[in-house]
Design a protein around this motif. Structure first.
Motif, short mmCIF file in Angstrom:
data_model
loop_
_atom_site.label_atom_id
_atom_site.label_comp_id
_atom_site.label_asym_id
_atom_site.label_seq_id
_atom_site.Cartn_x
_atom_site.Cartn_y
_atom_site.Cartn_z
N ILE A 137 0.93 -1.35 -0.08
CA ILE A 137 -0.03 0.06 0.04
C ILE A 137 0.72 1.23 0.01
O ILE A 137 0.72 2.17 -0.74
N GLU A 138 2.13 1.08 0.75
CA GLU A 138 2.67 2.23 0.73
C GLU A 138 3.44 2.78 -0.50
O GLU A 138 3.60 3.73 -0.81
N ALA A 139 4.03 1.75 -1.03
CA ALA A 139 4.79 1.92 -2.16
C ALA A 139 3.87 1.92 -3.41
O ALA A 139 4.28 2.92 -4.14
N GLY A 140 2.59 1.50 -3.31
CA GLY A 140 1.86 1.44 -4.21
C GLY A 140 1.21 2.83 -4.59
O GLY A 140 1.16 3.56 -5.62
N ALA A 173 -6.82 -2.68 -12.54
CA ALA A 173 -8.01 -3.42 -12.44
C ALA A 173 -8.21 -4.42 -11.25
O ALA A 173 -9.11 -4.56 -10.54
N TYR A 174 -7.11 -4.94 -10.91
CA TYR A 174 -7.10 -6.01 -9.74
C TYR A 174 -6.91 -5.28 -8.43
O TYR A 174 -7.60 -5.76 -7.55
N VAL A 175 -6.53 -4.06 -8.51
CA VAL A 175 -6.49 -3.34 -7.25
C VAL A 175 -8.12 -2.89 -7.02
O VAL A 175 -8.38 -3.02 -5.70
N SER A 176 -8.81 -2.55 -7.96
CA SER A 176 -10.07 -2.25 -7.75
C SER A 176 -10.87 -3.27 -6.99
O SER A 176 -12.09 -2.97 -6.83
N MET A 177 -10.67 -4.67 -7.28
CA MET A 177 -11.39 -5.75 -6.65
C MET A 177 -10.91 -5.88 -5.34
O MET A 177 -11.62 -6.81 -4.74
N THR A 178 -10.04 -5.00 -4.64
CA THR A 178 -9.89 -5.32 -3.21
C THR A 178 -10.39 -4.27 -2.27
O THR A 178 -10.61 -3.37 -2.73
N PRO A 179 -10.45 -4.86 -1.03
CA PRO A 179 -10.85 -3.76 -0.10
C PRO A 179 -9.98 -2.70 0.05
O PRO A 179 -10.36 -1.50 0.70
N LEU A 184 -6.03 3.20 -1.91
CA LEU A 184 -5.03 3.26 -3.13
C LEU A 184 -5.31 4.26 -4.16
O LEU A 184 -4.81 4.97 -4.78
N PHE A 185 -7.03 4.39 -4.30
CA PHE A 185 -7.15 5.13 -5.36
C PHE A 185 -7.35 6.62 -4.60
O PHE A 185 -8.06 7.43 -5.60
#
Length: 209
Positions: A137-140, A173-179, A184-185
């Motif tokens: 999360i931090e690096a992302g 797209a994968y990140v958007s599927m996660t809690p 992140l967005f």
């Protein structure tokens, strides 16, 4: 383009990047062989003969075999007709290259290996690792922030739609599927960029089954 052969399964973000390039170029006449990473197929001898490090995608075209997404996408952009996905100006091209480099070096491992894998396919990475998730999360966030700062007030990362957007889109797209999507967005400009990406026919047509 019937002699174009793509090796790699649809769940791979890098394979999807290549397929988005093909879609943006209007190419549908190609052969794809699914090489399932989750089932260990890239490490089998037949695929190691194609890519000695057991990675995807691999592209065969006109007697040429190419490894690595950066080489494949630039080659396809050059040999296929249609609008270029590489900016003409040196500054915009540098913006694109910088963000691709950030994604390859820091974003992919953080956002896919750290965040998406934790929620969507933990068994593939040896189980849920909370430390890796927090670090991801931090690096992302750093990578996504830099991508949006590079974009500025333009529609896409390097002005017009470019390879940089097609690199980031499958990961997002994968990140958007996660809690963890909200944290992140929650970056200035990202929601607007993501809305534009989701509207692209090349994004819609390449969604994994």
């Amino acid at each position: 383009m019937s002699d174009l052969v793509l090796w790699g399964f649809d769940g791979s973000t890098y394979v999807r990047t290549v397929k988005m390039v093909l879609a943006e170029k209007g190419v549908t006449d190609f052969t794809q062989h699914q090489i399932n990473v989750l089932e260990g197929e890239p490490q089998k001898p037949e695929h190691l003969a194609r890519h000695p490090f057991g990675k995807v995608p691999v592209l065969d075209h006109d007697g040429l075999r190419l490894l690595e997404t950066s080489a494949i996408t630039r080659y396809l952009n050059d040999v296929l007709p249609g609008r270029s996905l590489i900016p003409a100006s040196p500054k915009d091209r540098a913006r694109m290259d910088m963000v691709i480099g950030l994604i390859d070096s820091y974003g992919y491992g953080a956002l896919l290996g750290g965040v998406a894998a934790y929620h969507l396919f933990p068994d593939f990475v040896g189980g849920k690792n909370e430390t890796a998730r927090r670090a991801g999360i931090e690096a992302g966030r750093k990578v996504l922030t830099l991508a949006m700062q590079t974009r500025g007030h333009d529609a896409f990362i390097a002005g017009d739609l470019s390879l940089a957007d097609l690199y980031l889109a499958p990961i997002a797209a994968y990140v958007s599927m996660t809690p963890d999507k909200d944290v992140l967005f929650d970056i200035p400009g990202l929601h607007d960029w993501w809305t534009k990406i989701q509207a692209l026919p090349s994004f819609k047509s390449t969604q994994p089954g």
